[in-house]
Design an enzyme around this catalytic site. Structure first.
Site, mmCIF file in Angstrom:
data_model
loop_
_atom_site.group_PDB
_atom_site.id
_atom_site.type_symbol
_atom_site.label_atom_id
_atom_site.label_comp_id
_atom_site.label_asym_id
_atom_site.label_seq_id
_atom_site.Cartn_x
_atom_site.Cartn_y
_atom_site.Cartn_z
ATOM 1 N N ARG A 51 4.631 -2.070 -3.111
ATOM 2 C CA ARG A 51 5.282 -1.539 -4.312
ATOM 3 C C ARG A 51 5.973 -0.202 -4.084
ATOM 4 O O ARG A 51 7.134 -0.031 -4.483
ATOM 5 C CB ARG A 51 4.257 -1.353 -5.447
ATOM 6 C CG ARG A 51 3.942 -2.592 -6.203
ATOM 7 C CD ARG A 51 2.502 -2.603 -6.607
ATOM 8 N NE ARG A 51 1.693 -2.709 -5.414
ATOM 9 C CZ ARG A 51 1.372 -3.882 -4.853
ATOM 10 N NH1 ARG A 51 1.729 -4.997 -5.420
ATOM 11 N NH2 ARG A 51 0.680 -3.933 -3.729
ATOM 12 N N THR A 52 5.281 0.747 -3.489
ATOM 13 C CA THR A 52 5.847 2.096 -3.418
ATOM 14 C C THR A 52 7.097 2.091 -2.547
ATOM 15 O O THR A 52 8.146 2.625 -2.934
ATOM 16 C CB THR A 52 4.794 3.077 -2.868
ATOM 17 O OG1 THR A 52 3.586 2.883 -3.594
ATOM 18 C CG2 THR A 52 5.259 4.517 -3.002
ATOM 19 N N LYS A 80 4.491 6.237 20.729
ATOM 20 C CA LYS A 80 4.678 6.798 22.083
ATOM 21 C C LYS A 80 4.060 8.180 22.194
ATOM 22 O O LYS A 80 4.248 8.866 23.192
ATOM 23 C CB LYS A 80 6.177 6.898 22.400
ATOM 24 C CG LYS A 80 6.918 5.587 22.324
ATOM 25 C CD LYS A 80 8.411 5.849 22.576
ATOM 26 C CE LYS A 80 9.270 4.720 22.050
ATOM 27 N NZ LYS A 80 10.671 5.141 21.898
ATOM 28 N N ARG A 101 4.439 8.153 3.332
ATOM 29 C CA ARG A 101 3.052 7.707 3.128
ATOM 30 C C ARG A 101 2.340 7.832 4.464
ATOM 31 O O ARG A 101 2.863 7.397 5.499
ATOM 32 C CB ARG A 101 2.973 6.274 2.634
ATOM 33 C CG ARG A 101 1.543 5.759 2.648
ATOM 34 C CD ARG A 101 1.386 4.442 1.972
ATOM 35 N NE ARG A 101 1.542 4.581 0.530
ATOM 36 C CZ ARG A 101 1.308 3.593 -0.335
ATOM 37 N NH1 ARG A 101 0.915 2.408 0.108
ATOM 38 N NH2 ARG A 101 1.457 3.778 -1.623
ATOM 39 N N HIS A 129 -1.363 10.635 -5.093
ATOM 40 C CA HIS A 129 -0.261 9.653 -5.137
ATOM 41 C C HIS A 129 0.566 9.988 -6.395
ATOM 42 O O HIS A 129 0.548 9.266 -7.391
ATOM 43 C CB HIS A 129 -0.843 8.243 -5.205
ATOM 44 C CG HIS A 129 0.116 7.130 -4.904
ATOM 45 N ND1 HIS A 129 1.495 7.291 -4.868
ATOM 46 C CD2 HIS A 129 -0.102 5.821 -4.625
ATOM 47 C CE1 HIS A 129 2.063 6.117 -4.586
ATOM 48 N NE2 HIS A 129 1.112 5.218 -4.430
HETATM 49 N N1 CP Z 1 0.437 1.172 -5.935
HETATM 50 C C1 CP Z 1 0.696 1.253 -4.623
HETATM 51 O O1 CP Z 1 0.696 2.346 -4.027
HETATM 52 O O2 CP Z 1 0.970 0.049 -4.036
HETATM 53 P P1 CP Z 1 1.432 -0.137 -2.528
HETATM 54 O O3 CP Z 1 0.285 0.259 -1.646
HETATM 55 O O4 CP Z 1 1.803 -1.586 -2.403
HETATM 56 O O5 CP Z 1 2.611 0.786 -2.299
#
Ligand code: CP
Length: 302
Positions: A51-52, A80, A101, A129
């Site tokens: 999603r993100t 590497k 991320r 988040h």
């Molecule tokens: N909600 C969320 O962070 O989903 P993903 O891990 O799929 O990005």
């Protein structure tokens, strides 16, 4: 917000957070407008995401920006031996904004300290988040008509759940009553509870899911996250702690909606998906509009 990084929800004032929600509503009405033509968005995902990553990329492309990046360690030069510092300094030559991320707590803040371009935290370990929080706030506002004076029930992995940490901190701005349902081993960390106490708000802790349901305006389900446990035996003990099903929802409030940042494993039964109170897939769609708002505000076009 122009040229500012977003690393934790507190990096934006309440007024700024609300401005993002207002902008998101504008983008929801008119999602395709080429206001970011000429900009490049780098998505650096050192941890899996559906999603993100995809909603940021969808948001950027609907606004006319180009997207570059990688979706795993395996496709970057980190395999590497390249450091995060060198990666960030290199990518900042190629892009106008970095969305990152990373599995380590604090990694996004580290990236922002060395990056000459703004950095958006798309999830750092078990820490924060914040873009999920803004889309969660947008989803609560859309379904409840307000953010103030709500009963919010968080369920599942409250210890390692970064979405829970960020959203709890955000909701302390709105006279929220918190209901915290988790196994004893996965209680909300003290530093997050401190935010609740500082605002003199109430929180109640339960281990039984049924205790957190009747009073809820929002039930925020979360997954027990296998990847956060160093000891697999500890994960096995709690992995099936909760399973929300339709029979548990019979006497819930009319306005109650079920959110989940997703991915789901087994904590929401499939029969709930067709319940009108299930809102988690619409919540994921809201992420596109909120991330459009963030990109436009930080890149200075809104
Ligand atoms: N909600 C969320 O962070 O989903 P993903 O891990 O799929 O990005």
């Amino acid at each position: 917000m122009k040229n500012r990084s977003l690393l934790s929800i507190n990096d934006f004032s309440l007024d700024e957070q609300l401005k993002i929600l207002t902008l998101a509503a504008e983008f929801e009405k008119n999602p395709t407008q080429k206001i970011l033509e000429g900009f490049v968005v780098a998505t650096l995902f050192f941890e899996p995401s559906t999603r993100t990553k995809l909603s940021f990329e969808n948001a950027a492309s609907r606004l006319g920006a180009k997207v570059i990046g990688f979706s795993s360690l395996a496709t970057s030069s980190v395999t590497k031996g390249e450091s995060l510092k060198d990666t960030i300094l290199t990518v900042s030559n190629y892009a106008d904004i970095i969305v990152i991320r990373h599995p380590n707590d604090g990694s996004a803040r580290f990236a922002a300290e060395i990056s000459p371009i703004p950095v958006i935290n798309a999830g750092d370990g078990a820490n924060q988040h914040p873009t999920q929080t803004l889309l969660d706030m947008y989803s609560i506002l859309k379904t409840q008509g307000r953010l103030d004076n709500l009963n919010i029930t968080f369920v599942g992995d409250l210890k390692y759940g970064r979405t829970v940490h960020s959203l709890t901190i955000a909701l302390t701005q709105f006279n929220t009553t918190f209901h915290l349902v988790s196994p004893v081993e996965l209680k909300l960390p003290s530093y997050v509870k401190r935010h609740i106490k500082e605002k003199q708000l109430s929180y109640f802790q339960y281990t039984d899911l049924l205790d957190g349901i009747p009073q809820a305006d929002i039930i925020y389900m979360t997954r027990i996250q296998r990847e956060r446990f160093s000891d697999p035996i500890e994960y096995e003990k709690v992995k099936n702690a909760y399973n929300l099903n339709n029979s548990m929802l019979i006497n819930t409030k009319e306005n109650m909606r079920i959110l989940h940042p997703l991915p789901r494993v087994n904590e929401i039964a499939l029969d709930v998906d067709n319940n009108p109170k299930a809102y988690y897939f619409q919540q994921a769609l809201n992420g596109v509009f909120v991330r459009q708002a963030l990109l436009a505000a930080i890149l200075g076009v809104k």
